[in-house]
Scaffold this motif. Structure first.
Motif, PDB file in Angstrom:
ATOM      1  N   GLY A   1      37.350 -69.249  20.843  1.00 23.44           N
ATOM      2  CA  GLY A   1      37.256 -68.691  19.500  1.00 23.44           C
ATOM      3  C   GLY A   1      36.186 -69.385  18.678  1.00 23.44           C
ATOM      4  N   ILE A   2      36.121 -70.708  18.770  1.00 18.91           N
ATOM      5  CA  ILE A   2      35.094 -71.461  18.047  1.00 18.91           C
ATOM      6  C   ILE A   2      33.709 -71.088  18.567  1.00 18.91           C
ATOM      7  N   ALA A   3      33.588 -70.967  19.901  1.00 17.96           N
ATOM      8  CA  ALA A   3      32.303 -70.590  20.484  1.00 17.96           C
ATOM      9  C   ALA A   3      31.895 -69.184  20.061  1.00 17.96           C
ATOM     10  N   MET A   4      32.844 -68.245  20.096  1.00 12.90           N
ATOM     11  CA  MET A   4      32.535 -66.861  19.725  1.00 12.90           C
ATOM     12  C   MET A   4      32.115 -66.750  18.267  1.00 12.90           C
ATOM     13  N   SER A   5      32.673 -67.596  17.412  1.00 16.77           N
ATOM     14  CA  SER A   5      32.335 -67.524  15.985  1.00 16.77           C
ATOM     15  C   SER A   5      30.855 -67.728  15.744  1.00 16.77           C
ATOM     16  N   SER A   6      30.206 -68.527  16.585  1.00 11.01           N
ATOM     17  CA  SER A   6      28.780 -68.780  16.413  1.00 11.01           C
ATOM     18  C   SER A   6      27.915 -67.686  17.032  1.00 11.01           C
ATOM     19  N   LEU A   7      28.489 -66.913  17.940  1.00  5.45           N
ATOM     20  CA  LEU A   7      27.747 -65.823  18.563  1.00  5.45           C
ATOM     21  C   LEU A   7      27.714 -64.589  17.678  1.00  5.45           C
ATOM     22  N   LEU A   8      28.617 -64.537  16.681  1.00  5.96           N
ATOM     23  CA  LEU A   8      28.637 -63.405  15.759  1.00  5.96           C
ATOM     24  C   LEU A   8      27.537 -63.583  14.723  1.00  5.96           C
ATOM     25  N   ARG A   9      26.687 -62.588  14.592  1.00  3.41           N
ATOM     26  CA  ARG A   9      25.599 -62.691  13.623  1.00  3.41           C
ATOM     27  C   ARG A   9      26.120 -62.745  12.191  1.00  3.41           C
ATOM     28  N   ASN A  10      27.217 -62.023  11.956  1.00  2.00           N
ATOM     29  CA  ASN A  10      27.848 -62.066  10.634  1.00  2.00           C
ATOM     30  C   ASN A  10      29.297 -61.633  10.779  1.00  2.00           C
ATOM     31  N   ALA A  11      30.102 -61.912   9.777  1.00  2.00           N
ATOM     32  CA  ALA A  11      31.535 -61.635   9.843  1.00  2.00           C
ATOM     33  C   ALA A  11      31.833 -60.143   9.870  1.00  2.00           C
ATOM     34  N   LYS A  12      30.965 -59.328   9.237  1.00  5.26           N
ATOM     35  CA  LYS A  12      31.217 -57.896   9.184  1.00  5.26           C
ATOM     36  C   LYS A  12      31.196 -57.268  10.573  1.00  5.26           C
ATOM     37  N   ALA A  13      30.332 -57.768  11.435  1.00  6.57           N
ATOM     38  CA  ALA A  13      30.229 -57.227  12.784  1.00  6.57           C
ATOM     39  C   ALA A  13      31.278 -57.826  13.720  1.00  6.57           C
ATOM     40  N   GLY A  14      31.963 -58.862  13.258  1.00  6.40           N
ATOM     41  CA  GLY A  14      32.894 -59.564  14.124  1.00  6.40           C
ATOM     42  C   GLY A  14      34.003 -58.701  14.677  1.00  6.40           C
ATOM     43  N   SER A  15      34.643 -57.942  13.792  1.00  7.18           N
ATOM     44  CA  SER A  15      35.761 -57.107  14.229  1.00  7.18           C
ATOM     45  C   SER A  15      35.316 -56.069  15.240  1.00  7.18           C
ATOM     46  N   ALA A  16      34.143 -55.478  15.040  1.00 10.31           N
ATOM     47  CA  ALA A  16      33.637 -54.450  15.953  1.00 10.31           C
ATOM     48  C   ALA A  16      33.305 -55.020  17.317  1.00 10.31           C
ATOM     49  N   ILE A  17      33.001 -56.317  17.374  1.00 12.26           N
ATOM     50  CA  ILE A  17      32.662 -56.948  18.650  1.00 12.26           C
ATOM     51  C   ILE A  17      33.894 -57.511  19.344  1.00 12.26           C
ATOM     52  N   ILE A  18      34.737 -58.218  18.593  1.00  9.28           N
ATOM     53  CA  ILE A  18      35.857 -58.931  19.203  1.00  9.28           C
ATOM     54  C   ILE A  18      37.014 -58.005  19.555  1.00  9.28           C
TER      55      ILE A  18
ATOM     56  N   ARG B   1      31.527 -69.165   7.412  1.00  8.24           N
ATOM     57  CA  ARG B   1      30.087 -69.422   7.552  1.00  8.24           C
ATOM     58  C   ARG B   1      29.290 -68.486   6.641  1.00  8.24           C
ATOM     59  N   ASP B   2      29.668 -67.220   6.627  1.00  8.29           N
ATOM     60  CA  ASP B   2      28.961 -66.255   5.782  1.00  8.29           C
ATOM     61  C   ASP B   2      29.058 -66.610   4.301  1.00  8.29           C
ATOM     62  N   GLU B   3      30.194 -67.174   3.900  1.00  9.78           N
ATOM     63  CA  GLU B   3      30.412 -67.505   2.492  1.00  9.78           C
ATOM     64  C   GLU B   3      29.978 -68.928   2.163  1.00  9.78           C
ATOM     65  N   ASP B   4      29.289 -69.581   3.105  1.00  7.18           N
ATOM     66  CA  ASP B   4      28.759 -70.946   2.934  1.00  7.18           C
ATOM     67  C   ASP B   4      29.847 -72.001   2.765  1.00  7.18           C
TER      68      ASP B   4
END
Length: 272
Positions: free
Chosen positions: A165-182, A92-95
């Motif tokens: 996992g699909i649902a969580m992907s949309s809750l992440l504001r960006n991929a960089k923060a994903g690892s810190a959250i998940i 998503r971040d990379e369009d």
């Protein structure tokens, strides 16, 4: 001319298969995912099995034998929840998702390919972990009805992990923060759901918290497959709790599906 064009038009099945091939190629080309999904769980199994494997937690059941089904369950969660959420967030971040959405590929074919990719990777991962358990720690393969139990627990666990996992992907504001959250979420579930620690030795209030989430039930279901029947009495309530396992995992499949449908977005959060 029209008939020829119609007959040569790609079908939903052919588009799904083509997309699945792309998904698998992208996975195999990603060293980070390969290490995280395959080598890291196998390394943990060998490490924990070597250090604590000989300790008996019940008559005839070593820690290595107990650890194997937990790692299988954790591997399913990691593949369907953590890895999938992160990969979709990156796309998503990379369009990439935006461009895919602009093609004739139906959304259902895209998600079907994602699910199929998770299933294929999970099967390979489970085979590798079980092979290590059998060769190095004398783990016992299921027999008879054990294979049926393994099948429905695996499928429900994979479905729950994938939809979440699909649902969580949309809750992440960006991929960089994903690892810190998940990552903290997954680690918390692993330590409280009977993966890294024996479930009955975890404080009771943490057992109640873990019982809300799917990993506890997925791990318990896998223990019922790979551990001897005599160990059932050592479980909470002295039972494998198969009906409860099926109900809780099914509920999480529905919850994940509803959240995924309602929250999924093809574009970045800052893309207006």
């Amino acid at each position: 001319m029209t008939a020829t064009t119609a007959s040569s038009a790609p079908t939903w099945g052919s588009m799904t298969r083509s997309r699945l091939v792309v998904e698998l190629k992208e996975f195999l080309r990603s060293r980070e995912q390969m290490v995280f999904i395959f080598f890291f769980p196998m390394m943990l199994l060998v490490l924990f099995g070597s250090v604590f494997g000989g300790q008996e937690i019940a008559p005839g059941v070593t820690f290595a034998a107990y650890f194997l089904p937990g790692m299988v369950a954790s591997g399913i969660l990691n593949t369907g929840f953590q890895s999938l959420a992160m990969s979709i967030a990156i796309d998503r971040d990379e369009d990439v998702l935006k461009r895919i959405h602009g093609t004739p590929l139906p959304p259902t074919a895209f998600f079907a390919a994602k699910v199929a990719q998770v299933v294929v990777v999970s099967v390979v991962q489970v085979v590798a972990l079980v092979a290590i358990g059998v060769v190095m720690y004398d783990a016992t393969l299921p027999s008879g009805s054990g294979w049926w139990t393994f099948t429905w627990v695996f499928l429900l666990g994979t479905a729950a992990s994938t939809t979440l996992g699909i649902a969580m992907s949309s809750l992440l504001r960006n991929a960089k923060a994903g690892s810190a959250i998940i990552t903290p979420i997954v680690l918390f579930l692993q330590f409280t759901s009977g993966v890294f620690l024996v479930y009955t030795q975890i404080p009771t209030f943490l057992q109640h918290v873990a019982a809300i989430f799917p990993l506890k039930w997925l791990a318990q279901g896998m223990r019922s497959v790979f551990l001897p029947e005599s160990f059932e009495s050592a479980e909470v309530n002295g039972s494998w709790q198969h009906p409860a396992t099926a109900i809780v995992l099914t509920i999480w499949v529905i919850v994940g599906l509803v959240l995924a449908v309602r929250t999924f977005r093809w574009t970045r959060h800052d893309d207006n």
